[in-house]
Design a protein around this motif. Structure first.
Motif, mmCIF file in Angstrom:
data_model
loop_
_atom_site.group_PDB
_atom_site.id
_atom_site.type_symbol
_atom_site.label_atom_id
_atom_site.label_comp_id
_atom_site.label_asym_id
_atom_site.label_seq_id
_atom_site.Cartn_x
_atom_site.Cartn_y
_atom_site.Cartn_z
ATOM 1 N N TYR A 131 0.843 -1.182 0.000
ATOM 2 C CA TYR A 131 0.000 0.000 0.000
ATOM 3 C C TYR A 131 0.881 1.235 0.000
ATOM 4 O O TYR A 131 2.091 1.165 0.236
ATOM 5 C CB TYR A 131 -0.944 0.009 1.213
ATOM 6 C CG TYR A 131 -0.224 0.036 2.546
ATOM 7 C CD1 TYR A 131 0.218 1.226 3.110
ATOM 8 C CD2 TYR A 131 0.009 -1.146 3.245
ATOM 9 C CE1 TYR A 131 0.874 1.243 4.327
ATOM 10 C CE2 TYR A 131 0.667 -1.135 4.460
ATOM 11 C CZ TYR A 131 1.094 0.062 4.996
ATOM 12 O OH TYR A 131 1.751 0.062 6.198
ATOM 13 N N GLY A 311 -1.162 6.204 10.531
ATOM 14 C CA GLY A 311 -1.956 6.878 9.521
ATOM 15 C C GLY A 311 -1.566 6.575 8.096
ATOM 16 O O GLY A 311 -1.937 7.324 7.186
ATOM 17 N N CYS A 313 -1.423 2.977 6.583
ATOM 18 C CA CYS A 313 -1.957 1.772 5.937
ATOM 19 C C CYS A 313 -3.469 1.785 5.747
ATOM 20 O O CYS A 313 -4.001 0.995 4.971
ATOM 21 C CB CYS A 313 -1.551 0.529 6.723
ATOM 22 S SG CYS A 313 -2.423 0.323 8.301
ATOM 23 N N ASN A 314 -4.186 2.651 6.456
ATOM 24 C CA ASN A 314 -5.649 2.778 6.342
ATOM 25 C C ASN A 314 -6.430 1.586 6.885
ATOM 26 O O ASN A 314 -7.647 1.508 6.696
ATOM 27 C CB ASN A 314 -6.068 3.029 4.878
ATOM 28 C CG ASN A 314 -5.832 4.462 4.461
ATOM 29 O OD1 ASN A 314 -6.064 5.384 5.225
ATOM 30 N ND2 ASN A 314 -5.348 4.642 3.252
ATOM 31 N N LYS A 315 -5.778 0.652 7.571
ATOM 32 C CA LYS A 315 -6.526 -0.480 8.122
ATOM 33 C C LYS A 315 -7.534 -0.029 9.178
ATOM 34 O O LYS A 315 -8.577 -0.646 9.353
ATOM 35 C CB LYS A 315 -5.564 -1.500 8.730
ATOM 36 C CG LYS A 315 -4.889 -2.399 7.712
ATOM 37 C CD LYS A 315 -4.151 -3.534 8.395
ATOM 38 C CE LYS A 315 -3.553 -4.480 7.388
ATOM 39 N NZ LYS A 315 -2.834 -5.608 8.027
ATOM 40 N N SER A 317 -9.112 2.811 9.141
ATOM 41 C CA SER A 317 -10.036 3.808 8.596
ATOM 42 C C SER A 317 -11.477 3.309 8.651
ATOM 43 O O SER A 317 -11.766 2.147 8.357
ATOM 44 C CB SER A 317 -9.643 4.132 7.154
ATOM 45 O OG SER A 317 -10.501 5.116 6.618
ATOM 46 N N PRO A 340 -14.333 9.344 5.506
ATOM 47 C CA PRO A 340 -13.470 8.377 6.196
ATOM 48 C C PRO A 340 -12.574 9.059 7.217
ATOM 49 O O PRO A 340 -12.149 10.203 7.025
ATOM 50 C CB PRO A 340 -12.647 7.763 5.060
ATOM 51 C CG PRO A 340 -12.636 8.803 3.992
ATOM 52 C CD PRO A 340 -13.951 9.515 4.092
ATOM 53 N N ARG A 342 -9.177 8.066 9.871
ATOM 54 C CA ARG A 342 -8.203 7.098 10.382
ATOM 55 C C ARG A 342 -8.109 7.303 11.889
ATOM 56 O O ARG A 342 -7.559 8.300 12.350
ATOM 57 C CB ARG A 342 -6.850 7.300 9.703
ATOM 58 C CG ARG A 342 -6.856 6.938 8.217
ATOM 59 C CD ARG A 342 -5.606 7.379 7.522
ATOM 60 N NE ARG A 342 -5.518 8.837 7.476
ATOM 61 C CZ ARG A 342 -4.486 9.511 6.990
ATOM 62 N NH1 ARG A 342 -3.442 8.865 6.510
ATOM 63 N NH2 ARG A 342 -4.480 10.818 6.982
#
Length: 356
Positions: A131, A311, A313-315, A317, A340, A342
């Protein structure tokens, strides 16, 4: 009808056992540790120290590997004392089946310490999907400034290596500025020197901030050397303080991309508490304003999904249905509903409703 009844138990057995990926992976890896139906696995084939406190692993990858694009990050999963632990690292693709994983050993860092001190040739590690959008590929700008501090050099090296390997580096006017505390902490110096001779339009500088005659940290003078930045792309990676400075100083660049590998949040001065409602689980929590939402929920014994906690990898989010949040790295407020957020790098400024 009788024949059909006899087949059904057999089909059920096959679908629940032979075709179960976990069982298939287990038995396949008895033959070859890299074989897997669905896992991206790698076997360590080489281990070397590339600078003080920095180690490079050469890893042979299986056919499931998604190599991503140079400059992106991969989750790296290892098993230590029976626990699966995940960290994020940049990879450099060396050839069709090998990558280089370079990392800095962190004091008290479980994964980096294990990789540096305990991991052996032949050990297997697992990768997650790549990512990140800090990459040269896909952008038209050919005047590029790379800013790196500490282990922030790894995605920069990955991009440079790929451009050199494909012969594209000659088409760029590329400048690398690389900050370390001491000269022996600078990785890849010999390769940078080689590229600077091979490609006249590639230039690099290494700044040692704690050696004799200490170099200045990133400042306005480093920007002035480039004059008009409107045709430049700027990439920055390092601690969040370094990245925030780079963003402020190079704001005039046509393109600016950055990633911070450590979180140095701005102090949150907000006091008091707010209510956070998790819509899916129908749970309601009272959390303090001076914590990231992720930390606050964890303190309330909730376990949201997360990855890097920085902030990137967005996992973590999720959709913010309503309320106001504050980004703890730059103090930017976000009040737009249905957007969205995070939760690892945002605190709650008002009551929130999250789609969790």
């Amino acid at each position: 009808m009788h024949v059909t009844q006899r087949k059904n138990p057999a089909l059920k057995f096959l679908s629940s056992s032979i075709y179960d990926t976990h069982i298939l992976n287990f038995w396949a890896q008895k033959i070859n540790p890299l074989w897997s139906m669905d896992q991206m696995l790698g076997r360590i084939t080489k281990k070397e120290h590339v600078a003080k406190g920095m180690v490079s692993l050469t890893v042979e990858c299986n056919k499931r590997m998604n190599y991503g694009v140079a400059g992106q990050h991969h989750p790296v999963i290892v098993e230590i004392a029976g626990r699966r632990l995940e960290r994020t690292y940049s990879l450099t693709r060396l050839d069709a089946t090998h990558v280089q994983l370079t990392f800095k050993t962190v004091s008290g860092g479980t994964v980096s310490t294990w990789l540096a001190d305990m991991a052996q040739i032949g050990d297997i590690i697992e990768f997650g999907q790549p990512y990140g959008d800090m990459l040269c590929e896909g952008y038209p700008e050919k005047d590029v400034v790379l800013l790196a501090a500490g282990s922030g050099i790894t995605p920069m090296f990955s991009m440079l290596h790929q451009l050199a390997h494909t012969g594209q580096l000659a088409a760029y006017h590329m400048t690398l500025m690389y900050w370390v505390k001491h000269v022996d902490e600078a990785a890849f110096k010999d390769q940078f020197e080689t590229w600077s001779h091979q490609y006249p339009n590639f230039k690099y500088q290494i700044f040692c901030t704690q050696d004799e005659g200490a170099a200045a940290r990133l400042n306005e003078q480093h920007v002035e050397a480039y004059g008009d930045l409107h045709e430049h792309a700027v990439f920055a990676c390092g601690p969040s303080g370094f990245v925030n400075s780079a963003r402020d100083l190079f704001h005039a660049a046509r393109l600016f991309k950055s990633e911070a590998f450590t979180l140095s949040p701005i102090e949150i001065t907000e006091e008091g508490t707010v209510t956070v409602t998790l819509k899916k689980s129908q749970k309601i929590f009272v959390i303090p304003k001076n914590r990231s939402i992720l930390e606050a929920l964890e303190e309330a014994n909730e376990r949201p999904v997360y990855g890097c906690r920085m902030g990137i990898c967005n996992k973590c989010s999720c959709n913010k249905i309503s309320g106001v949040t504050t980004n703890i790295t730059n103090q930017a407020e976000h009040a737009e509903p249905g957007s969205p957020v995070r939760i690892c790098v945002n605190s709650a400024k008002s009551d929130l409703v999250l789609d969790l």
